[in-house]
Scaffold this motif. Structure first.
Motif, PDB file in Angstrom:
ATOM      1  N   CYS A   1       1.494   3.537   1.929  1.00 50.40           N
ATOM      2  CA  CYS A   1       0.770   4.732   2.386  1.00 50.40           C
ATOM      3  C   CYS A   1       1.736   5.781   2.945  1.00 50.40           C
TER       4      CYS A   1
ATOM      5  N   SER B   1     -13.983  15.420   7.200  1.00 48.60           N
ATOM      6  CA  SER B   1     -12.611  15.302   7.677  1.00 48.60           C
ATOM      7  C   SER B   1     -11.680  16.377   7.089  1.00 48.60           C
TER       8      SER B   1
ATOM      9  N   GLU C   1      -4.181  13.033  -5.357  1.00 47.76           N
ATOM     10  CA  GLU C   1      -3.414  11.775  -5.436  1.00 47.76           C
ATOM     11  C   GLU C   1      -4.168  10.614  -4.790  1.00 47.76           C
ATOM     12  N   MET C   2      -4.921  10.928  -3.719  1.00 48.66           N
ATOM     13  CA  MET C   2      -5.632   9.865  -3.006  1.00 48.66           C
ATOM     14  C   MET C   2      -6.744   9.289  -3.873  1.00 48.66           C
TER      15      MET C   2
ATOM     16  N   CYS D   1       3.421   8.881   0.981  1.00 43.52           N
ATOM     17  CA  CYS D   1       2.771  10.193   0.902  1.00 43.52           C
ATOM     18  C   CYS D   1       2.427  10.744   2.277  1.00 43.52           C
ATOM     19  N   HIS D   2       2.013   9.879   3.201  1.00 39.30           N
ATOM     20  CA  HIS D   2       1.481  10.356   4.483  1.00 39.30           C
ATOM     21  C   HIS D   2       2.551  10.542   5.560  1.00 39.30           C
TER      22      HIS D   2
ATOM     23  N   ARG E   1     -10.829  13.028  13.973  1.00 40.41           N
ATOM     24  CA  ARG E   1     -11.623  13.638  12.902  1.00 40.41           C
ATOM     25  C   ARG E   1     -12.878  12.819  12.589  1.00 40.41           C
TER      26      ARG E   1
ATOM     27  N   PRO F   1      -3.101  14.041   4.736  1.00 36.82           N
ATOM     28  CA  PRO F   1      -3.325  14.331   6.155  1.00 36.82           C
ATOM     29  C   PRO F   1      -2.838  13.224   7.091  1.00 36.82           C
TER      30      PRO F   1
ATOM     31  N   GLY G   1       0.811  -1.225   0.000  1.00 39.46           N
ATOM     32  CA  GLY G   1       0.000   0.000   0.000  1.00 39.46           C
ATOM     33  C   GLY G   1       0.842   1.272   0.000  1.00 39.46           C
TER      34      GLY G   1
ATOM     35  N   THR H   1     -12.966  11.707  -1.811  1.00 39.03           N
ATOM     36  CA  THR H   1     -11.526  11.729  -2.011  1.00 39.03           C
ATOM     37  C   THR H   1     -11.179  12.546  -3.253  1.00 39.03           C
ATOM     38  N   PHE H   2      -9.974  13.104  -3.270  1.00 40.84           N
ATOM     39  CA  PHE H   2      -9.552  13.897  -4.425  1.00 40.84           C
ATOM     40  C   PHE H   2      -8.033  13.865  -4.532  1.00 40.84           C
TER      41      PHE H   2
ATOM     42  N   GLU I   1      -2.370  18.224   0.526  1.00 39.81           N
ATOM     43  CA  GLU I   1      -1.560  17.539   1.544  1.00 39.81           C
ATOM     44  C   GLU I   1      -2.116  16.159   1.824  1.00 39.81           C
TER      45      GLU I   1
ATOM     46  N   TRP J   1     -13.332   9.416  12.058  1.00 38.52           N
ATOM     47  CA  TRP J   1     -13.345   8.201  11.238  1.00 38.52           C
ATOM     48  C   TRP J   1     -13.632   6.981  12.100  1.00 38.52           C
TER      49      TRP J   1
ATOM     50  N   GLN K   1      -9.239  18.994   9.502  1.00 41.57           N
ATOM     51  CA  GLN K   1      -7.782  18.836   9.569  1.00 41.57           C
ATOM     52  C   GLN K   1      -7.147  20.037  10.246  1.00 41.57           C
TER      53      GLN K   1
ATOM     54  N   TYR L   1     -14.887   4.235   2.567  1.00 37.90           N
ATOM     55  CA  TYR L   1     -14.033   5.195   1.853  1.00 37.90           C
ATOM     56  C   TYR L   1     -13.048   4.466   0.934  1.00 37.90           C
TER      57      TYR L   1
HETATM   58  C1  HEC Z   1       0.297   9.228  -3.831  1.00 36.29           C
HETATM   59  C2  HEC Z   1       0.077   9.760  -2.519  1.00 36.29           C
HETATM   60  C3  HEC Z   1      -0.799   8.971  -1.551  1.00 36.29           C
HETATM   61  C4  HEC Z   1      -0.737   7.628  -1.248  1.00 36.29           C
HETATM   62  C5  HEC Z   1       0.190   6.561  -1.813  1.00 36.29           C
HETATM   63  C6  HEC Z   1      -1.747   7.400  -0.237  1.00 36.29           C
HETATM   64  N1  HEC Z   1      -2.402   8.570   0.063  1.00 36.29           N
HETATM   65 FE1  HEC Z   1      -3.969   8.781   1.361  1.00 36.29          FE
HETATM   66  N2  HEC Z   1      -4.146  10.744   0.828  1.00 36.29           N
HETATM   67  C7  HEC Z   1      -3.313  11.432  -0.026  1.00 36.29           C
HETATM   68  C8  HEC Z   1      -3.799  12.798  -0.181  1.00 36.29           C
HETATM   69  C9  HEC Z   1      -3.174  13.889  -1.036  1.00 36.29           C
HETATM   70  C10 HEC Z   1      -4.972  12.905   0.614  1.00 36.29           C
HETATM   71  C11 HEC Z   1      -5.878  14.150   0.775  1.00 36.29           C
HETATM   72  C12 HEC Z   1      -6.985  14.145  -0.251  1.00 36.29           C
HETATM   73  C13 HEC Z   1      -8.234  13.446   0.203  1.00 36.29           C
HETATM   74  O1  HEC Z   1      -8.677  13.646   1.346  1.00 36.29           O
HETATM   75  O2  HEC Z   1      -8.805  12.670  -0.603  1.00 36.29           O
HETATM   76  C14 HEC Z   1      -5.161  11.589   1.239  1.00 36.29           C
HETATM   77  C15 HEC Z   1      -6.223  11.259   2.081  1.00 36.29           C
HETATM   78  C16 HEC Z   1      -6.367  10.045   2.745  1.00 36.29           C
HETATM   79  C17 HEC Z   1      -7.429   9.755   3.671  1.00 36.29           C
HETATM   80  C18 HEC Z   1      -8.572  10.683   4.034  1.00 36.29           C
HETATM   81  C19 HEC Z   1      -8.170  11.492   5.194  1.00 36.29           C
HETATM   82  C20 HEC Z   1      -9.103  12.601   5.488  1.00 36.29           C
HETATM   83  O3  HEC Z   1      -8.996  13.073   6.609  1.00 36.29           O
HETATM   84  O4  HEC Z   1      -9.903  13.029   4.627  1.00 36.29           O
HETATM   85  C21 HEC Z   1      -7.220   8.467   4.127  1.00 36.29           C
HETATM   86  C22 HEC Z   1      -8.061   7.730   5.147  1.00 36.29           C
HETATM   87  C23 HEC Z   1      -6.036   7.967   3.466  1.00 36.29           C
HETATM   88  N3  HEC Z   1      -5.537   8.956   2.621  1.00 36.29           N
HETATM   89  C24 HEC Z   1      -5.504   6.708   3.654  1.00 36.29           C
HETATM   90  C25 HEC Z   1      -4.480   6.176   2.874  1.00 36.29           C
HETATM   91  C26 HEC Z   1      -4.043   4.785   2.942  1.00 36.29           C
HETATM   92  C27 HEC Z   1      -4.588   3.753   3.900  1.00 36.29           C
HETATM   93  C28 HEC Z   1      -3.073   4.634   2.011  1.00 36.29           C
HETATM   94  C29 HEC Z   1      -2.305   3.384   1.644  1.00 36.29           C
HETATM   95  C30 HEC Z   1      -3.086   2.218   1.295  1.00 36.29           C
HETATM   96  C31 HEC Z   1      -2.889   5.924   1.356  1.00 36.29           C
HETATM   97  N4  HEC Z   1      -3.759   6.825   1.904  1.00 36.29           N
HETATM   98  C32 HEC Z   1      -1.984   6.156   0.331  1.00 36.29           C
HETATM   99  C33 HEC Z   1      -2.205  10.913  -0.693  1.00 36.29           C
HETATM  100  C34 HEC Z   1      -1.845   9.561  -0.710  1.00 36.29           C
END
Ligand code: HEC
Ligand code: HEC
Ligand code: HEC
Length: 418
Positions: free
Chosen positions: A200, A348, A264-265, A203-204, A240, A230, A198, A261-262, A228, A242, A352, A250
């Motif tokens: 995760c 959420s 990269e996510m 990015c995070h 927040r 988060p 994953g 979601t928007f 960003e 969840w 943030q 989600y």
């Molecule tokens: C390529 C970059 C990237 C990767 C890889 C990534 N994320 Fe994200 N993620 C983001 C970004 C940018 C946002 C903010 C946009 C949104 O809320 O959709 C986000 C938002 C989220 C949110 C929503 C948080 C909120 O408060 O709204 C969750 C939950 C999350 N990611 C979980 C994960 C998990 C679990 C993984 C791995 C399986 C992962 N992300 C992999 C970039 C990434």
């Protein structure tokens, strides 16, 4: 300048490290295994390839799947093109399963030439050899795409591949995944997927000046270009609002009571998380929320019935901006319309601590990323002061957290930086 100096030192250290490794100790030897061609392994490989989200990086816009050539910008000026990973001569046709595993686990190609950590081997190193072999089996079963990938455009000294040897000695974690016997199978499966395939944290998790993830700040949230990523630690997510059930929704659909979601996510959900099976989605949610098992639905419903507390906050300016610009779609009370318009109450993005994503969404608007339609952009319609009034109003009324107030200058700063 400091960065440049340390990079040059890294390059030299890397060169020496490489020679020392190569001639004195040799490289870790990776067992050769034949490529598996049975359908069950290929199918499992297809599933794991989706969980690893290989396609988001290894497919160029309008390009053939896995044929590479997507440009990845780096903070060092210039960037990298992802590799062709179809079984063609420009791709991985000549690779063995051992060499493929070497890429995933050690970030080194066929002749132990290091590859750039833009390829997230810094996370994939925990992927098991069996899973790596299944992914390889799937990729080798694809039709070869004959496409040359353009040369990288990294400036000196970042274009010295050998410097990566120094980088790897300093930062690359090569430990295998070790399950925690005190936790449930589901928690451990979630840990394996979130840290490994994953990726995760890529990015995070915040990075240091040389682009390595900070090991002590796992998943606390990080700045990317644009939106960003988060905080997704158990604390951050729970704060927040969840719940396990909402996280699973989600992952599966890109929407839920905490929002849509928007950025990269959106890609990560569309190409990867939504393709995970319900058990794996549940395991990842359990791991993120630090739970050994999915809570029962009854328990979750009780938790969700607590609405955000509406605090007394003098926000007449923000309130009237909200009513004239936003309420038509998001509702006067911010509750949205289920499956049509995201709720802002309890959302959420609103909750943030850092308001970057909220400011950017209002200023830029959003493309229709999910089943929901697009959100219009307000950059030309609202001044910096109006955006800060509006954002303060949203944060004070639609979240029950104690969030800092923004000034017009903060809005300008955010817009100029992104
Ligand atoms: C390529 C970059 C990237 C990767 C890889 C990534 N994320 Fe994200 N993620 C983001 C970004 C940018 C946002 C903010 C946009 C949104 O809320 O959709 C986000 C938002 C989220 C949110 C929503 C948080 C909120 O408060 O709204 C969750 C939950 C999350 N990611 C979980 C994960 C998990 C679990 C993984 C791995 C399986 C992962 N992300 C992999 C970039 C990434
Ligand atoms: C965040 C973007 C990203 C993701 C996700 C990603 N890769 Fe990569 N990958 C790259 C880049 C960039 C390179 C080229 C690195 C270089 O030039 O040193 C690369 C290189 C490779 C190579 C080396 C090819 C060669 O000819 O040496 C292989 C194999 C590979 N990736 C496989 C995968 C697989 C399998 C997955 C999914 C499990 C994956 N990648 C996911 C960005 C990514
Ligand atoms: C024409 C209808 C419309 C108007 C007007 C509108 N929005 Fe939206 N908004 C949407 C839609 C649709 C989405 C979901 C977009 C997506 O993710 O595909 C959205 C998403 C959002 C999000 C992201 C929510 C999340 O789930 O993370 C925020 C924040 C937001 N809007 C705030 C506002 C504010 C503040 C205003 C007024 C300045 C406003 N919107 C005006 C339709 C609208």
């Amino acid at each position: 300048m400091r960065l440049l100096k340390s990079l040059i030192i890294l390059a030299l250290a890397g060169g020496l490290g490489y020679l020392a490794f190569a001639f004195i100790w040799g490289f870790p030897s990776v067992e050769q295994r034949p490529i598996t061609t049975d359908q069950a392994t290929i199918d499992r490989g297809e599933y794991l390839t989706a969980l690893g989200d290989c396609t988001s990086c290894h497919t160029a816009e309008d390009g053939a799947s896995f044929a590479g050539g997507r440009f990845l910008e780096t903070p060092f000026g210039g960037g990298l093109y992802s590799a062709n990973i179809t079984p063609s001569s420009q791709g991985i046709a000549g690779m063995t399963s051992a060499e493929f595993y070497q890429v995933l686990a050690f970030g080194a190609d066929t002749v132990w030439r290091p590859i750039y950590p833009a390829m997230p081997y810094t996370s994939y190193h925990v992927v098991t050899r069996d899973d790596s072999d299944a992914i390889f089996a799937y990729l080798m079963s694809l039709d070869p795409v004959h496409a040359e990938v353009p040369a990288n455009t990294l400036p000196f000294p970042y274009n010295i591949r050998l410097s990566l040897f120094g980088w790897n000695l300093l930062f690359a974690d090569r430990s295998a995944f070790s399950p925690d016997p005190k936790r449930s199978d589901s928690w451990n499966r979630g840990a394996y997927l979130v840290t490994g395939l994953g990726h995760c944290g890529e990015c995070h998790t915040p990075r240091n000046a040389l682009g390595a993830m900070e090991p002590l700040e796992r998943l606390i949230g990080a700045k990317l270009t644009g939106f960003e990523a988060p905080d997704i630690t158990a604390n951050g997510l729970t704060e927040r609002g969840w719940t396990h059930k909402n996280l699973v929704t989600y992952f599966a659909t890109g929407t839920g009571p905490q929002g849509t979601t928007f950025g990269e996510m959106h890609l990560a959900i569309k190409n990867s998380l939504s393709k995970a099976n319900p058990e794996d989605q549940s395991a990842m949610a359990s791991y993120l929320l630090n739970l050994d098992a999915a809570p029962s639905d009854v328990q979750e419903t009780v938790e969700q019935e607590t609405p955000p507390a509406f605090k007394a906050y003098d926000a007449s300016a923000g309130r009237s901006l909200y009513l004239s610009n936003c309420s038509l779609c998001h509702g006067r009370d911010g509750r949205g319309v289920p499956s049509v318009m995201p709720a802002l109450a309890g959302n959420s993005t609103v909750a943030q601590n850092d308001a970057v994503n909220l400011v950017l969404v209002v200023a830029w608007g959003l493309d229709a990323s999910t089943d929901y339609g697009p959100m219009p952009s307000f950059a030309d319609r609202l001044s910096d002061t109006e955006i800060s009034d509006l954002v303060n109003y949203l944060r004070q009324s639609f979240s029950n957290l104690d969030l800092p107030l923004l000034q017009a200058a903060d809005v300008r700063g955010t817009l100029n930086q992104n």
